[in-house]
Enzyme design. Structure first.
Site, PDB file in Angstrom:
ATOM      1  CE  LYS A 113      -3.732  -2.260   2.518  1.00 43.62           C
ATOM      2  NZ  LYS A 113      -4.361  -1.890   3.738  1.00 43.62           N
ATOM      3  CB  THR A 167      -7.344  -6.193   9.684  1.00 38.47           C
ATOM      4  OG1 THR A 167      -7.693  -6.783   9.026  1.00 38.47           O
ATOM      5  CG2 THR A 167      -7.878  -5.021   9.153  1.00 38.47           C
ATOM      6  NE  ARG A 186      -2.595  -5.930   6.798  1.00 45.70           N
ATOM      7  CZ  ARG A 186      -3.462  -6.483   6.834  1.00 45.70           C
ATOM      8  NH1 ARG A 186      -3.716  -7.169   7.376  1.00 45.70           N
ATOM      9  NH2 ARG A 186      -3.646  -6.119   5.580  1.00 45.70           N
ATOM     10  CG  HIS A 230      -5.209  -6.096  -0.221  1.00 43.35           C
ATOM     11  ND1 HIS A 230      -6.212  -6.340   0.734  1.00 43.35           N
ATOM     12  CD2 HIS A 230      -5.004  -7.098  -0.758  1.00 43.35           C
ATOM     13  CE1 HIS A 230      -6.663  -7.711  -0.161  1.00 43.35           C
ATOM     14  NE2 HIS A 230      -6.486  -7.775  -1.177  1.00 43.35           N
TER      15      HIS A 230
HETATM   16  P1  GDP Z   1      -7.521  -7.226   5.073  1.00 44.65           P
HETATM   17  O1  GDP Z   1      -7.921  -8.226   4.835  1.00 44.65           O
HETATM   18  O2  GDP Z   1      -6.954  -7.742   6.828  1.00 44.65           O
HETATM   19  O3  GDP Z   1      -6.501  -5.759   4.744  1.00 44.65           O
HETATM   20  O4  GDP Z   1      -8.953  -6.595   6.072  1.00 44.65           O
HETATM   21  P2  GDP Z   1     -10.507  -6.240   6.308  1.00 44.65           P
HETATM   22  O5  GDP Z   1     -10.459  -7.087   4.455  1.00 44.65           O
HETATM   23  O6  GDP Z   1     -11.593  -6.355   6.596  1.00 44.65           O
HETATM   24  O7  GDP Z   1     -10.170  -4.478   5.642  1.00 44.65           O
HETATM   25  C1  GDP Z   1      -9.353  -4.387   4.718  1.00 44.65           C
HETATM   26  C2  GDP Z   1      -8.510  -3.131   4.825  1.00 44.65           C
HETATM   27  O8  GDP Z   1     -10.259  -1.733   5.638  1.00 44.65           O
HETATM   28  C3  GDP Z   1      -7.843  -2.992   5.731  1.00 44.65           C
HETATM   29  O9  GDP Z   1      -6.813  -3.622   5.061  1.00 44.65           O
HETATM   30  C4  GDP Z   1      -7.774  -1.598   6.297  1.00 44.65           C
HETATM   31  O10 GDP Z   1      -7.133  -0.716   5.798  1.00 44.65           O
HETATM   32  C5  GDP Z   1      -9.219  -1.422   6.866  1.00 44.65           C
HETATM   33  N1  GDP Z   1     -10.110  -1.229   8.197  1.00 44.65           N
HETATM   34  C6  GDP Z   1     -10.392  -2.408   8.112  1.00 44.65           C
HETATM   35  N2  GDP Z   1     -11.017  -2.637   9.032  1.00 44.65           N
HETATM   36  C7  GDP Z   1     -10.553  -1.426   9.776  1.00 44.65           C
HETATM   37  C8  GDP Z   1     -11.098  -0.688  11.103  1.00 44.65           C
HETATM   38  O11 GDP Z   1     -11.721  -0.569  11.381  1.00 44.65           O
HETATM   39  N3  GDP Z   1     -10.868   1.010  11.000  1.00 44.65           N
HETATM   40  C9  GDP Z   1      -9.750   1.814   9.670  1.00 44.65           C
HETATM   41  N4  GDP Z   1      -9.579   2.558  10.050  1.00 44.65           N
HETATM   42  N5  GDP Z   1      -9.921   0.623   8.586  1.00 44.65           N
HETATM   43  C10 GDP Z   1     -10.353  -0.638   8.629  1.00 44.65           C
HETATM   44 MG    MG Z   2      -9.846  -8.683   3.129  1.00 41.88          MG
END
Ligand code: GDP
Ligand code: MG
Length: 167
Positions: free
Chosen positions: A10, A97, A108, A125
């Protein structure tokens, strides 16, 4: 089982010069990189990639984040990792995450942070399951940009399509 996963470094990862560190950590997986490119992410691609997050309160900021608007660095490095248990291996190396909750030895956990505005800057990601990986790999890459055949393809003629070539 042989799997494939999309990995994106990213904009915060790029602006902090973490590319080498991230690739080194991922190389512990012994997986193969079968596609790689640097690209600018437009709004359409960003929104399509994160369409499952549409209802989240942070969606707008997330779209600006992946486009590089928060870091003045409008680019992302996209790769496809391929091999035994690729999905689980890369997610484990990436960590949770939320970068503050991620194992401190994960990518991370080591390099991510939550900004004062509440953005999760988690530097990379990676796809969470096979279905998501297929959707994402097909969204970010054309078949000819990947050196192995990951999914079935077909040939279509596009005579009217214009293409930029070297002058
Ligand atoms: P990942 O698969 O671990 O990347 O997580 P997700 O698919 O749930 O979310 C996609 C992206 O959204 C994450 O990598 C973060 O950049 C963002 N994100 C997810 N949950 C949160 C949250 O609770 N707060 C904020 N600010 N960003 C979030
Ligand atoms: Mg995801």
């Amino acid at each position: 089982m042989n799997q494939k996963t999309l990995v994106l470094i990213k904009p915060d990862g790029l602006v902090k010069s973490l590319t080498g560190n991230i690739l080194m950590r991922l190389s512990e997986s012994k997986l193969e990189i079968v596609a790689a490119k640097i690209l600018r992410v437009n709004k359409e691609l960003a929104e399509e990639h994160y369409k499952h997050m549409e209802d989240k309160p942070f969606f707008k900021e997330l779209i600006r984040y992946i486009q590089g608007e928060l870091h003045g660095r409008r680019k992302v490095m996209a790769m496809v990792y391929w091999g035994e248990d690729a999905l689980t291996k890369v997610r484990e190396l990436a960590g949770s995450t939320n970068p503050e909750e991620a194992d401190v030895t994960s990518i991370r956990g080591s390099f991510g942070r939550i900004t004062t505005k509440g953005i999760y800057e988690n530097v990379l990601h990676t796809s969470s399951d096979a279905k998501e990986a297929e959707r994402e790999i097909k969204l970010w890459f054309e078949p000819d940009e990947i050196i192995v055949d990951l999914y079935p393809t077909k040939t279509v003629s596009m005579e009217t399509q214009k293409k930029r070539v070297w002058a």
